[in-house]
Design an enzyme around this catalytic site. Structure first.
Site, PDB file in Angstrom:
ATOM      1  N   VAL A  11     -70.580  40.689 -15.649  1.00  0.00           N
ATOM      2  CA  VAL A  11     -69.970  41.104 -14.475  1.00  0.00           C
ATOM      3  C   VAL A  11     -68.458  41.114 -14.664  1.00  0.00           C
ATOM      4  O   VAL A  11     -67.508  42.240 -14.622  1.00  0.00           O
ATOM      5  CB  VAL A  11     -70.162  40.340 -13.336  1.00  0.00           C
ATOM      6  CG1 VAL A  11     -69.064  40.693 -12.137  1.00  0.00           C
ATOM      7  CG2 VAL A  11     -71.421  40.364 -12.810  1.00  0.00           C
ATOM      8  N   GLU A 154     -69.821  42.418  -6.413  1.00  0.00           N
ATOM      9  CA  GLU A 154     -70.051  43.390  -7.423  1.00  0.00           C
ATOM     10  C   GLU A 154     -71.547  43.774  -6.841  1.00  0.00           C
ATOM     11  O   GLU A 154     -72.485  43.320  -6.469  1.00  0.00           O
ATOM     12  CB  GLU A 154     -69.795  42.989  -8.798  1.00  0.00           C
ATOM     13  CG  GLU A 154     -70.883  41.626  -9.106  1.00  0.00           C
ATOM     14  CD  GLU A 154     -72.143  42.014  -9.361  1.00  0.00           C
ATOM     15  OE1 GLU A 154     -72.362  43.071  -9.783  1.00  0.00           O
ATOM     16  OE2 GLU A 154     -73.081  41.087  -9.552  1.00  0.00           O
ATOM     17  N   LEU A 156     -73.314  45.713  -9.724  1.00  0.00           N
ATOM     18  CA  LEU A 156     -73.754  46.496 -10.844  1.00  0.00           C
ATOM     19  C   LEU A 156     -74.986  46.097 -11.335  1.00  0.00           C
ATOM     20  O   LEU A 156     -75.368  44.924 -11.242  1.00  0.00           O
ATOM     21  CB  LEU A 156     -72.710  45.924 -12.003  1.00  0.00           C
ATOM     22  CG  LEU A 156     -71.017  45.743 -11.431  1.00  0.00           C
ATOM     23  CD1 LEU A 156     -70.342  45.247 -12.678  1.00  0.00           C
ATOM     24  CD2 LEU A 156     -70.586  47.561 -11.483  1.00  0.00           C
ATOM     25  N   CYS A 266     -80.298  38.071 -11.062  1.00  0.00           N
ATOM     26  CA  CYS A 266     -79.820  38.081  -9.681  1.00  0.00           C
ATOM     27  C   CYS A 266     -80.795  37.984  -8.619  1.00  0.00           C
ATOM     28  O   CYS A 266     -80.717  36.859  -7.886  1.00  0.00           O
ATOM     29  CB  CYS A 266     -79.091  39.608  -9.498  1.00  0.00           C
ATOM     30  SG  CYS A 266     -77.947  39.592 -10.852  1.00  0.00           S
ATOM     31  N   LYS A 326     -85.836  44.142 -17.903  1.00  0.00           N
ATOM     32  CA  LYS A 326     -85.572  45.492 -17.502  1.00  0.00           C
ATOM     33  C   LYS A 326     -85.277  46.377 -18.726  1.00  0.00           C
ATOM     34  O   LYS A 326     -84.360  45.437 -19.578  1.00  0.00           O
ATOM     35  CB  LYS A 326     -84.825  45.997 -16.522  1.00  0.00           C
ATOM     36  CG  LYS A 326     -83.182  45.634 -16.378  1.00  0.00           C
ATOM     37  CD  LYS A 326     -82.596  45.701 -15.282  1.00  0.00           C
ATOM     38  CE  LYS A 326     -82.045  47.167 -15.032  1.00  0.00           C
ATOM     39  NZ  LYS A 326     -80.942  47.068 -14.082  1.00  0.00           N
ATOM     40  N   ARG A 333     -83.451  36.590 -18.831  1.00  0.00           N
ATOM     41  CA  ARG A 333     -83.703  35.551 -17.829  1.00  0.00           C
ATOM     42  C   ARG A 333     -84.889  35.852 -16.611  1.00  0.00           C
ATOM     43  O   ARG A 333     -84.639  37.095 -16.312  1.00  0.00           O
ATOM     44  CB  ARG A 333     -82.150  35.477 -17.209  1.00  0.00           C
ATOM     45  CG  ARG A 333     -81.050  34.665 -18.180  1.00  0.00           C
ATOM     46  CD  ARG A 333     -79.858  34.477 -17.579  1.00  0.00           C
ATOM     47  NE  ARG A 333     -79.126  35.890 -17.732  1.00  0.00           N
ATOM     48  CZ  ARG A 333     -78.145  36.045 -17.265  1.00  0.00           C
ATOM     49  NH1 ARG A 333     -77.418  35.234 -16.553  1.00  0.00           N
ATOM     50  NH2 ARG A 333     -77.472  37.105 -17.439  1.00  0.00           N
TER      51      ARG A 333
END
Ligand code: UGA
Length: 437
Positions: A11, A154, A156, A266, A326, A333
């Protein structure tokens, strides 16, 4: 404008680079010795499309520099952005120690008025706490400089983070103070000029809004994952259901892909943090808690189906294509692949893995795990092949070649991207997530 960014994780690094691309003079602070050496030499420590090229460009135009100590980033700086990690504590709540530490250091070092923007994902009330903490330090120092703390979350996505920064759906400025809002609007002046969406809200709404956006996306995925089991059982196909649901304009087509369960740094962390906030406040978060358990269950799905198909425990070899949580990232993670590989290894299965960028998984080392240098090398001699990450290079495999090199005939497509008719015609037993068999 001169801007400081503390933290060169994905980030912080993307934010620093994105702002430097717009001509701001950005100093990025990182306390990890190895990372700082790499960054100063123009090498990007993470796999993120376009980032290294842009870092180099900005360095050559002197709009971006990397330093180890906060004091050198503070000189003449109007805006300090904090983008340090907020990893989960034992109870799932966000661990804010690094953030408070950086804020304290800034308050000890600053000598002029400053706006501090928190980009790290933090629970509601954190920006207010940080402002109180910094003001206390300034009072103790008898320093008259003013410090205003805003929230600036953020949105992102790893893999497309720089593009997301350049073309954001929205920029959220969480502050009711006109000076802080003004400084942040000038930092994002490029987007203001292009009339992109700037949403000005209270600090609390900005903080909770960030969690809410991730929770909404995670809910969509989990709903599709839950429905995929029903679809499979009832003879429907989740891919057809996705088309029906996603074509409703009120719903839209994104984030409706059933799969092996979501991972990454996240969604899992943010949902647990949101649930911990609810627990502390004694406010039920049943929906969030269900999404967490649906996802945990989804991550068990492929290992248990494979155990059944391979009739474990017995001597078997399984190939895994894709390890990152992905495509377009090297991040593993909370990746479903890690869970799968660990469970297979625990059953004594030989596991042959290939990913275009992931070269190791810290938590796994086992003699039965083989790192291969190509996807077909990984598949050689395997009783089953599982596709875990939908990298482009895995989209159209040569089924005939696979049939010749594999020992068995089981294909597990955890992303529903393969042509299952072609796979079956070649003699494979094809399994997907929620597909009509
Ligand atoms: C996510 C959000 O999408 C960003 O907006 C947010 O800024 C970021 O978290 C963050 O909080 O920093 P990210 O974790 O990089 O971004 O990745 P996503 O593209 O959201 O994917 C998360 C997981 O969901 C992956 O494991 C992916 O495979 C899975 N997924 C995604 C599905 O299983 N199905 C889908 O339809 C979409």
């Amino acid at each position: 404008m001169k801007i400081g960014v503390v933290g060169a994780g994905y980030v912080g690094l993307v934010t620093a680079t994105g702002l430097a691309e717009m001509g701001h003079k950005v100093t990025c602070v990182e306390n990890d010795d190895e990372k700082i050496v790499l960054l100063q030499a123009g090498t990007c420590p993470i796999h993120e499309a376009g980032l290294e090229e842009s870092i180099k460009d900005c360095q050559s135009q002197s709009t971006l520099s990397f330093v180890k100590d906060i004091s050198s980033a503070l000189e003449d700086t109007e805006l300090m952005i904090i983008a340090v990690g907020t990893p989960p504590s034992e109870d799932g709540s966000a661990d804010l120690r690094a953030l408070f530490d950086v804020a304290t250091q800034i308050a000890h070092l600053m000598n002029h008025d400053l706006v501090v923007a928190i980009k790290s994902t933090v629970p509601v009330g954190t920006a207010a706490k940080v402002e109180t903490l910094m003001r206390k330090v300034l009072d103790t120092r008898q320093c008259h400089a003013k410090c205003l703390v805003a929230s600036n979350p953020e949105f992102l996505k790893e893999g497309t983070a720089l593009t997301d920064f350049r073309r954001p759906d929205r920029i959220v400025i969480g502050s009711n103070h006109p000076t802080a809002v003004g400084v942040l609007r000038s930092a994002y002046s490029h987007f203001v000029r292009r009339q992109m969406r700037i949403i000005e809200v209270s600090r609390e709404s900005a903080e909770l809004g960030k969690y809410a956006a991730n929770a909404m996306l995670a809910i969509r995925i989990s709903l599709m994952n839950e429905l995929s089991a029903l679809a499979e059982h009832e003879g429907a196909d989740i891919e057809e259901i996705r088309l029906i649901v996603g074509s409703d304009r009120r719903i839209g087509p994104d984030f409706l892909y059933a799969g092996p369960g979501f991972g990454g740094s996240c969604f899992p962390k943010d949902l647990r943090a949101l649930s911990a906030v609810g627990n502390r406040a004694r406010i039920p978060t049943d929906l969030i808690n269900s999404v967490i358990s649906v996802n945990d269950r989804q991550k068990q799905l492929i290992p248990s189906k494979l155990a059944e198909l391979l009739q474990l425990p017995r001597k078997a070899t399984c190939a895994v294509w894709g390890l990152a949580f992905k495509p377009e990232t090297a991040d593993t993670r909370e990746a479903p692949s890690v869970n799968l590989i660990s469970l297979l290894l625990n059953h004594g299965v030989r596991v042959q893995v290939f990913d275009p960028v992931v070269r190791h998984i810290d938590s796994i080392s086992d003699d039965n795990l083989t790192w291969c240098s190509s996807q077909y090398e990984a598949a050689s001699g395997a009783d089953a092949l599982v596709l875990m990450t939908e990298w482009k290079m895995f989209r159209s495999p040569d089924f005939h070649l696979l049939k010749n090199i594999m020992a068995g005939n089981i294909l597990f497509d955890a992303r529903n991207i393969w042509d299952h008719d072609a796979a079956r015609r070649t003699g494979f037993r094809y399994f997907g997530i929620g597909r009509k068999l």
